[in-house]
Motif scaffolding. Structure first.
Motif, mmCIF file in Angstrom:
data_model
loop_
_atom_site.group_PDB
_atom_site.id
_atom_site.type_symbol
_atom_site.label_atom_id
_atom_site.label_comp_id
_atom_site.label_asym_id
_atom_site.label_seq_id
_atom_site.Cartn_x
_atom_site.Cartn_y
_atom_site.Cartn_z
ATOM 1 N N TYR A 22 0.853 -1.188 0.000
ATOM 2 C CA TYR A 22 0.000 0.000 0.000
ATOM 3 C C TYR A 22 0.891 1.241 0.000
ATOM 4 O O TYR A 22 2.039 1.200 0.442
ATOM 5 N N PHE A 23 0.340 2.329 -0.509
ATOM 6 C CA PHE A 23 1.052 3.610 -0.590
ATOM 7 C C PHE A 23 0.103 4.702 -0.114
ATOM 8 O O PHE A 23 -1.056 4.741 -0.539
ATOM 9 N N VAL A 24 0.593 5.586 0.733
ATOM 10 C CA VAL A 24 -0.198 6.712 1.219
ATOM 11 C C VAL A 24 0.505 7.987 0.779
ATOM 12 O O VAL A 24 1.624 8.278 1.225
ATOM 13 N N ALA A 25 -0.125 8.724 -0.133
ATOM 14 C CA ALA A 25 0.387 10.020 -0.593
ATOM 15 C C ALA A 25 -0.327 11.096 0.220
ATOM 16 O O ALA A 25 -1.540 11.037 0.412
ATOM 17 N N VAL A 26 0.454 12.059 0.716
ATOM 18 C CA VAL A 26 -0.081 13.062 1.627
ATOM 19 C C VAL A 26 -0.003 14.441 0.989
ATOM 20 O O VAL A 26 1.024 14.822 0.433
ATOM 21 N N ARG A 27 -1.096 15.178 1.096
ATOM 22 C CA ARG A 27 -1.138 16.562 0.609
ATOM 23 C C ARG A 27 -0.347 17.479 1.529
ATOM 24 O O ARG A 27 -0.151 17.168 2.690
ATOM 25 N N ASP A 28 0.064 18.566 1.016
ATOM 26 C CA ASP A 28 0.680 19.637 1.802
ATOM 27 C C ASP A 28 1.946 19.207 2.540
ATOM 28 O O ASP A 28 2.181 19.623 3.676
#
Length: 187
Positions: free
Chosen positions: A136-142
Motif C-alpha cells: 500500500y502507498f499513502v500520498a499526503v497533501r501539503d
C-alpha cells in the motif's frame, strides 16, 4: 404462426435460458465493530490494482500445485477491483469516522491523503485459506510524511462451503486489510 416458427421460438428460449446459467456471488461484508484513530481528515482510495485472475469476473480457486481453476458459471457479483475499493472505503470510513471514498473523489475539497493498493495475490486455496499479499502507498497533501508498507494476511474458510464461503472469507479478509492499513498506514 406455423409449427416450425413456434418450435424455433421455443428452441431459442431454451438456448437463452441455458446460456444464462451462471451464478453470481456477492461478498458478505462483516460488521465493523472497531474504531481506529487516523492522522487524516479525509482519504481517497485512489487505485486498487489486482492480479489479472483476481480482477476477472470468475471466482478462482488455487489447487495445492498452484494451478488456478475457475468456471464461467461461478462469478463475482461485482467487478472485483471496483468492489474491493468500495469495501475498503466503506470499512475505513466506518472504522475511522472520517470522509473516505474511492475514486473518483466525490467532494469539492481535495482529500488530505490518497491510498493506493497493489495486490500481488488475492486468492482462495483449495485447502481453505484466502490469502492476500501486496503493498500500500499513502500520498499526503501539503508536504506531510508519505508512507508505504507491505501486507500479507489470510483467513480460513470451509472449502466445502463453495463460492459462498469464499465470498464470506473475502469480505473478512478485506475488513482485516482495512484495519491493517488504518493502523499501519494512516496513523
Amino acid at each position: 404462426m406455423t409449427f416450425h416458427c413456434r418450435s424455433l421460438i421455443v428452441g431459442l428460449t431454451l438456448l437463452l435460458a441455458a446460456c444464462g446459467s451462471a451464478e453470481r456471488f456477492a461478498v458478505s461484508t462483516p460488521p465493523v465493530t472497531e474504531k481506529v484513530r487516523i492522522a487524516f481528515s479525509s482519504v481517497e482510495v485512489r487505485d486498487v490494482s489486482l492480479p489479472s485472475y483476481a480482477a476477472a469476473d470468475e471466482i478462482h480457486l488455487q489447487a495445492a500445485d498452484g494451478t488456478l481453476k475457475s468456471s464461467s458459471d461461478v462469478l463475482w457479483a461485482d467487478a472485483p477491483e471496483r468492489a474491493v475499493a468500495l469495501e475498503l472505503s466503506r470499512n475505513l470510513a466506518q472504522m475511522t469516522g472520517r470522509a473516505i471514498a474511492s475514486e473518483p473523489w466525490p467532494f469539492e475539497a481535495f482529500p488530505s491523503a490518497r491510498l493506493e493498493l497493489r495486490f500481488s495475490d488475492l486468492v482462495a486455496t483449495s485447502d481453505g485459506v484466502f490469502r492476500t499479499t501486496g503493498q500500500y502507498f499513502v500520498a499526503v497533501r501539503d508536504g506531510g510524511r508519505e508512507r508505504s508498507g507491505l501486507f500479507d494476511l489470510s483467513v480460513s474458510f470451509d472449502p466445502k462451503g463453495g463460492p459462498n464461503a469464499i465470498a464470506k472469507a473475502r469480505g473478512q479478509l478485506i475488513l482485516d486489510l482495512s484495519r491493517y492499513i488504518a493502523v499501519n498506514g494512516l496513523k
